[in-house]
Structure formats: C-alpha cells, structure tokens
Design an enzyme around this catalytic site. Sequence first.
Site, PDB file in Angstrom:
ATOM      1  N   LYS A 164     -28.451  25.484  56.627  1.00 56.14           N
ATOM      2  CA  LYS A 164     -29.046  24.292  55.997  1.00 56.14           C
ATOM      3  C   LYS A 164     -28.837  23.114  56.936  1.00 56.14           C
ATOM      4  CE  LYS A 164     -28.760  25.195  51.034  1.00 56.14           C
ATOM      5  NZ  LYS A 164     -28.106  24.791  49.775  1.00 56.14           N
ATOM      6  N   ARG A 205     -39.982  22.381  68.631  1.00 54.44           N
ATOM      7  CA  ARG A 205     -40.098  23.385  67.549  1.00 54.44           C
ATOM      8  C   ARG A 205     -38.902  24.331  67.488  1.00 54.44           C
ATOM      9  NH1 ARG A 205     -45.329  23.377  69.746  1.00 54.44           N
ATOM     10  NH2 ARG A 205     -46.773  22.144  68.475  1.00 54.44           N
ATOM     11  N   GLU A 230     -32.257  30.071  49.232  1.00 56.77           N
ATOM     12  CA  GLU A 230     -31.827  29.585  47.920  1.00 56.77           C
ATOM     13  C   GLU A 230     -32.868  29.754  46.817  1.00 56.77           C
ATOM     14  OE1 GLU A 230     -29.165  26.090  47.962  1.00 56.77           O
ATOM     15  OE2 GLU A 230     -30.202  25.489  46.137  1.00 56.77           O
ATOM     16  N   ARG A 249     -27.990  32.228  45.948  1.00 52.28           N
ATOM     17  CA  ARG A 249     -27.396  31.114  46.726  1.00 52.28           C
ATOM     18  C   ARG A 249     -27.190  29.864  45.873  1.00 52.28           C
ATOM     19  NH1 ARG A 249     -28.599  29.400  53.037  1.00 52.28           N
ATOM     20  NH2 ARG A 249     -27.096  27.696  53.065  1.00 52.28           N
ATOM     21  N   GLU A 292     -14.098  23.600  48.082  1.00 49.98           N
ATOM     22  CA  GLU A 292     -15.223  24.524  48.329  1.00 49.98           C
ATOM     23  C   GLU A 292     -14.721  25.969  48.402  1.00 49.98           C
ATOM     24  OE1 GLU A 292     -18.432  23.815  48.259  1.00 49.98           O
ATOM     25  OE2 GLU A 292     -18.626  21.688  48.715  1.00 49.98           O
ATOM     26  N   LYS A 328     -19.621  33.671  51.559  1.00 54.79           N
ATOM     27  CA  LYS A 328     -20.802  32.855  51.907  1.00 54.79           C
ATOM     28  C   LYS A 328     -21.809  33.694  52.699  1.00 54.79           C
ATOM     29  CE  LYS A 328     -22.938  28.762  52.840  1.00 54.79           C
ATOM     30  NZ  LYS A 328     -22.978  27.333  52.853  1.00 54.79           N
TER      31      LYS A 328
HETATM   32  N1  GLY Z   1     -23.635  24.411  50.416  1.00 54.13           N
HETATM   33  C1  GLY Z   1     -24.340  25.370  49.681  1.00 54.13           C
HETATM   34  C2  GLY Z   1     -25.192  26.270  50.508  1.00 54.13           C
HETATM   35  O1  GLY Z   1     -25.006  26.390  51.699  1.00 54.13           O
HETATM   36  O2  GLY Z   1     -26.076  26.886  49.978  1.00 54.13           O
END
Ligand code: GLY
Length: 335
Positions: free
Chosen positions: A136, A114, A225, A229, A178, A215
């Site tokens: 992510k 976990r 998100e 985001r 990017e 970022k």
């Molecule tokens: N690659 C886009 C993000 O990390 O949200």
Amino acid sequence: MQKLTVDLKERSYDIHIGAALLGDADKYMNLDRKVLIVTDSGVPKEYSAAVAAKCREAKIFTFPAGEENKNLGTYESICKAILDFGMQRRDAVVAVGGGVCGDMAGFAAATYMRGIDFYNVPTTLLSQVDSSIGGKTAIDFMGVKNILGAFYQPKAVLIDTATLKTLDDRQFSAGCAEIIKEAITFSEELFTLIEKQGICYENIEHIIAEALKIKAYVVERDEREGGVRKALNFGHTFGHGIEALGELLHGECVGLGMIPMTEKSLRPRLISALKKAGLPTEFSLDTDRAFEFMKHDKKGVGASVDAIFCENIGEHTIKNVTIEELTRHIKNSIS
Ligand code: GLY
C-alpha cells in the site's frame, strides 16, 4: 536472522529480519545502480548513510517528518529529486524511515516512469510490522488520508531490529498495538505468547517474524483488500476517529479502537495485553468528536462500513454495518 517470503507470483519478495542488517544492505537489495534514498528529518541520519555507503551511486532526499507532510508538495519534491538525479527505469528508490516515508517513497517509485524498483527499510516498529509489507503506497490529499495511491509491492523489505534502539518507548508501544491487532484477529498462539512474555527487545525479532507471517498470509490471499485483508483494519475505524482528535499516536488509537470491537468477555485479556505494552486503555478523550470524525471519514450519515469484530482470540468476523449501528455499538461498549 529470519527470512520470510511474500508469495505474489512474479511480484513476490523477501522480508529480511535481524539485528544490524543495514551494514550489509547490498546483500539484500540490488544497489549497483542509481539509488534515491528517501528519509525524513526524524530518522537518525546514520541509517540512510549506511544504505548510501553500499550503493554504487546514491542521493539522499530528506523531507520534514510528520503526517502533515504526507502530501502532494512532498511527493512533488521526491519526484523532482528523482528526475534531477537522472534516474531511469533500471534505477531504484529506497525508503528509510517510518510509515509516512515508506508510503510516499513507494508512491513516487510506483508512478515515476510508470514504476521503478522500490525497497522498503522501515525503522519504526509500527512500519516494520504493518505498512512496509503489502504494497500500500499513498499520500493524503484535500484532508483525506491515503486517498491518492497505488498497490505497488517492494522488491524486498529490510527490517533491522537494531533501529528500534533509537525509537522512544511511546513509539515502540504504538508499534505493539499493530502486533496485538494481528495476533488477536488471526493467531491465538501469538496472542498467548504476547500475554506470557510481553513484547520487548529480547523477543522482538521472533515477534516481528510471527506478526509478518500473518500479514504475508493475508496479503497473499487478498492483495487488493477485497476480503480478508479488511481484517487488518481491526480497531482502525474508531481508531481513525480518535486519531483525528490530534492527541494520540496512530498505534495508540488502534489499541483503543480495538477494545469495543472485542467480545466483552475477552476485553480484560486485550486490555491487559495493551497495558503490558504501555498503551492507553481509558477513553478519556472527547469521544463525541471522535464519532463525528469517524462519520466524516466514512462519508457521512447512512454510509456503511465493513466493521471487524473479534469474538474469539485468533479469529475475526467482518460485518457490513451502517455508521450509526457501529457508533451505537461502540458507545454501548465503552459506556
Ligand atoms: N495496514 C493494513 C493493510 O496493510 O492492509
């Protein structure tokens, strides 16, 4: 050498950026425990060896490079390596490689018992400025990209800019896409700097830090998100359609995907920044097939998507449109 912090309360972490940091890996990560280092066959072996040399007890797990290996089979092999090593909840996984490596090692760390500690050591420009930050983690499943995954923040991110010396020019350019994406949607200042200086080894530490400030700002406000985001997906919807044609790298496709989403009068500035970074700007591929892939990716006719538009440098708008509306917009823009 620069240090940034992603402020997510109890899940906050530091990002260390500088040349030749790998030799001091234990200064930035707690390696005084069992550590499984996950890397792939495309990453120079000396990077994982440098981290291993700083661990009390390390094992290196290497999987075959390539997006096609970002799957259940590789995930299972990583979990098996963790289990065979007898790792406990106090131990850690370190990813040393590009985005595929970080996504899979992160997902294994997120799910083993976990969740055990995870560190990210991205070695491609693309992963240094995007996927290594923000938590992510994922694998592809049944042909669908990143469909199994978790939001799982690393304990620290170590960006050794010296690793970029072994990256070929095409991969370096793909990472620039990017950076340009982050600049054009959030920072006129960064975009103008890129226009003036370009992106090169001489200014890369500064540029990575500026891109990551953006970022980090975005992730701090919208970790999962639900809102802002989504803007980091600028250029990605059509970009993924182009990528599915199998001819271009992810960053190259994102570069192309941004062009139609940028206000017409600003496109020459974007195109010039992309060209200066060595990225393609001509739509010479089978765009009809790319639109088909895009529709499939977004689950078909009538589906809606949050499309990101750039009407002013350093700003963006998010509009929910149908796939048909988006397709029409892109077709009109590139014809
Ligand atoms: N690659 C886009 C993000 O990390 O949200």
